[in-house]
Design an enzyme around this catalytic site. Structure first.
Site, short mmCIF file in Angstrom:
data_model
loop_
_atom_site.label_atom_id
_atom_site.label_comp_id
_atom_site.label_asym_id
_atom_site.label_seq_id
_atom_site.Cartn_x
_atom_site.Cartn_y
_atom_site.Cartn_z
N GLY A 1 0.81 -1.08 -0.03
CA GLY A 1 0.05 -0.04 0.06
C GLY A 1 0.83 1.29 -0.02
N LEU B 1 6.35 1.56 4.43
CA LEU B 1 7.26 2.03 3.49
C LEU B 1 8.17 3.37 3.82
CD1 LEU B 1 5.94 1.31 0.22
CD2 LEU B 1 7.56 0.06 1.19
N HIS C 1 -4.44 1.25 7.62
CA HIS C 1 -3.41 1.95 7.60
C HIS C 1 -3.20 3.09 6.54
CE1 HIS C 1 1.30 1.19 7.61
NE2 HIS C 1 1.32 2.03 6.72
NI NI Z 1 2.49 3.30 5.44
#
Ligand code: NI
Length: 175
Positions: free
Chosen positions: A46, A94, A135
């Protein structure tokens, strides 16, 4: 298409509330294509637009990380209609590479979002999909997963990041 740099915690853009998309312009279409390519290259499941420096309510999710065509969800102006259940599992981001922690998330959620064609769709996510939707929607409200941790754990992560920044091993905008 282009792979975009993914901003890292504690870049200020990650903490802002993203703005509603009013119209799907060619720029936004390009942004979404680049976000999908960037997510797949990372690799990740994502990515939210503010992670690539754009403060708009756009996120992409692909649990197959590019392995299965048609698995990409484009979420424009997404909002949660319903969250239920709770399941704790390892989660990462990330924007915080190398850090994972157990986070409790709903194990089922229903969201509403616009797709690339401007159609409003209702999507149901279970397990990892419910986690990913929550998220990414958190990102669009300026929240990272570490905000679901205890203050102590959050402080430890912050210190480890600060140490890496001092060592020149953590750029907020990686090259
Ligand atoms: Ni994230």
């Amino acid at each position: 298409m282009a792979i975009l740099p993914i901003l890292r915690y504690p870049h200020e853009v990650l903490a802002i509330e993203a703005e509603t998309v009013r119209e799907i312009t060619p720029d936004i279409e390009r942004l979404i294509r680049d976000m999908i390519e960037t997510m797949h290259a990372a690799p990740g499941v994502g990515l939210a637009a503010n992670q690539v420096g754009v403060g708009l309510q756009v996120a992409v999710v692909d649990l197959s990380v590019g392995e299965k065509p048609g698995e990409v969800h484009v979420l424009i102006n997404p909002r949660i209609l319903e969250n239920s259940g709770s399941h704790a599992d390892e989660e990462g981001c990330l924007s915080l590479p190398g850090f994972t922690e157990r986070v409790a998330r709903p194990d089922r959620c229903v969201i509403e979002a616009m797709d690339l064609h401007g159609q409003i769709r209702t999507l149901e996510g279970r397990d990892l999909m419910a986690r990913a939707f929550n998220h990414e929607i958190d990102h669009l409200h300026g929240r990272l997963f570490i905000e679901h941790l205890s203050p102590l754990k959050r402080r430890l992560i912050k210190k480890r990041v600060q140490k890496r920044m001092r060592a020149g091993d953590w750029d907020l905008v990686p090259a």
